[in-house]
Design an enzyme around this catalytic site. Structure first.
Site, PDB file in Angstrom:
ATOM      1  N   GLN A  87      -0.139  -5.810  -1.718  1.00  0.00           N
ATOM      2  CA  GLN A  87       0.747  -5.718  -0.562  1.00  0.00           C
ATOM      3  C   GLN A  87       2.022  -6.499  -0.831  1.00  0.00           C
ATOM      4  OE1 GLN A  87       0.453  -7.683   3.569  1.00  0.00           O
ATOM      5  NE2 GLN A  87      -0.332  -5.630   3.925  1.00  0.00           N
TER       6      GLN A  87
ATOM      7  N   SER B 281       5.312  -6.947   6.798  1.00  0.00           N
ATOM      8  CA  SER B 281       4.702  -6.164   5.721  1.00  0.00           C
ATOM      9  C   SER B 281       5.613  -4.993   5.383  1.00  0.00           C
ATOM     10  CB  SER B 281       3.332  -5.632   6.153  1.00  0.00           C
ATOM     11  OG  SER B 281       2.469  -6.681   6.488  1.00  0.00           O
TER      12      SER B 281
ATOM     13  N   ASP C  71      -5.335  -6.352   5.872  1.00  0.00           N
ATOM     14  CA  ASP C  71      -4.051  -6.906   6.306  1.00  0.00           C
ATOM     15  C   ASP C  71      -4.253  -8.193   7.096  1.00  0.00           C
ATOM     16  OD1 ASP C  71      -1.199  -6.711   6.433  1.00  0.00           O
ATOM     17  OD2 ASP C  71      -1.333  -6.053   8.508  1.00  0.00           O
TER      18      ASP C  71
END
Length: 315
Positions: free
Chosen positions: A292, A242, A218
């Site tokens: 993602q 996110s 991330d």
């Protein structure tokens, strides 16, 4: 959602802790697993990578060592806040001869922060193939770190608080191939490549290395979805967060050795952007694939163009 912000990217932690402390969980009297140490990003919220890594460590609890995580899917539901411990509830969804599936819910008091599903497999006999590692990639030791590039940048385009956060970075060593061109210019290829590793040597614990990989996954990775649309990624005025995160583990990995992340953005739209990527060792072994989806809220229409609010206000 993890760590929303109206002004700056959300995927940059202060990183002033030891990784083992950030991922270590203790068993509370009620049976839940917890960690009270916050890895706070530049927006004052918990870094999503810490939640990914802790969730994977929670899912590993009480499973046989020969069951190794091969897939993880996590949804960010609310931003985590410092000041209250993260507590993890683990539910076994399936436990078979060769597979186990664990569901992990992360809480802060009564606030449900994340929910993750982690699948484990003992591994079985079967043929193998993989995509090739990108060719002619510079050696990581020949490249400057992201930290050094940002701190020495004299363009005036990188905000002071971003430089301040990176000045204290200590856990992750990230070395991009495109450098400041990626951060401060459009990238027509919709891609981002960088070498990354945990700076300190980690114990020989396979699950810890997978969790450490989750932590790093991330870190700068979601920036790729901004590359086709923005020059300066730091001052757009967009609300960024996110939404969900997926990891597929293909082979064993050491997170304290150099890994090449080959990230790209196949699509953006409806206020969302998807980043996908592959992670390779230096010898070309594919160890993981990532996906993602992030929220990019605040775009404005100006004639036939769609622009970030920071650009509109500047005009």
């Amino acid at each position: 959602m993890s760590s929303p912000s109206p002004d700056t990217p959300t995927f940059l932690p202060h990183q002033h802790k030891v990784l083992g402390e950030l991922l270590r969980l203790q068993r509370d009297p009620d049976g839940l697993l917890s960690n009270a140490i916050p890895d706070v990003n530049i927006n004052g919220m918990l870094f999503g990578g810490q939640l990914i890594g802790q969730s994977l460590m929670a899912a590993c609890q009480d499973l046989p060592e020969d069951l190794i995580a091969h897939q993880m899917q996590l949804s960010f539901l609310m931003p985590g806040r410092p000041g209250a411990p993260m507590r993890y509830e683990v539910l076994s969804l399936m436990h078979g001869r060769n597979f186990s599936v664990q569901q992990v819910t992360g809480w802060q008091n009564e606030r449900r922060i994340i929910v993750a599903t982690v699948s484990f497999h003992r591994g079985e006999l079967g043929p193998t193939h993989q995509v090739r590692m990108p060719q002619n990639v510079p050696d990581p030791e020949s490249l400057p770190t992201m930290r050094d590039m940002v701190l020495t940048d004299e363009s005036g385009l990188v905000p002071g608080h971003v430089k301040g956060a990176l000045r204290h970075a200590s856990i992750v060593d990230l070395r991009p191939l495109d450098g400041l061109d990626f951060l401060l210019q459009h990238v027509e290829t919709h891609s981002f490549r960088y070498w990354v590793r945990i700076r300190d040597t980690l114990p020989d614990d396979p699950q810890l290395h997978l969790a450490a990989l989750g932590y790093m996954s991330d870190y700068w990775f979601p920036f790729t979805a901004l590359s086709p649309h923005l020059d300066n990624k730091f001052t757009s005025g967009l609300f960024l967060a996110s939404l969900n995160h997926g990891i597929w583990f293909h082979n064993a990995v050491r997170a304290d050795q150099w890994l090449l992340v080959d990230a790209r953005c196949p699509a953006t739209g409806h206020g969302r952007g998807l980043t996908v990527g592959n992670i390779f060792t230096q010898d070309g072994t594919l160890v993981a694939s990532l996906a993602q989806e992030g929220l990019q809220r605040g775009w404005v229409a100006l004639g036939s163009d769609i622009l970030p609010p920071g650009i509109k206000s500047a005009e």
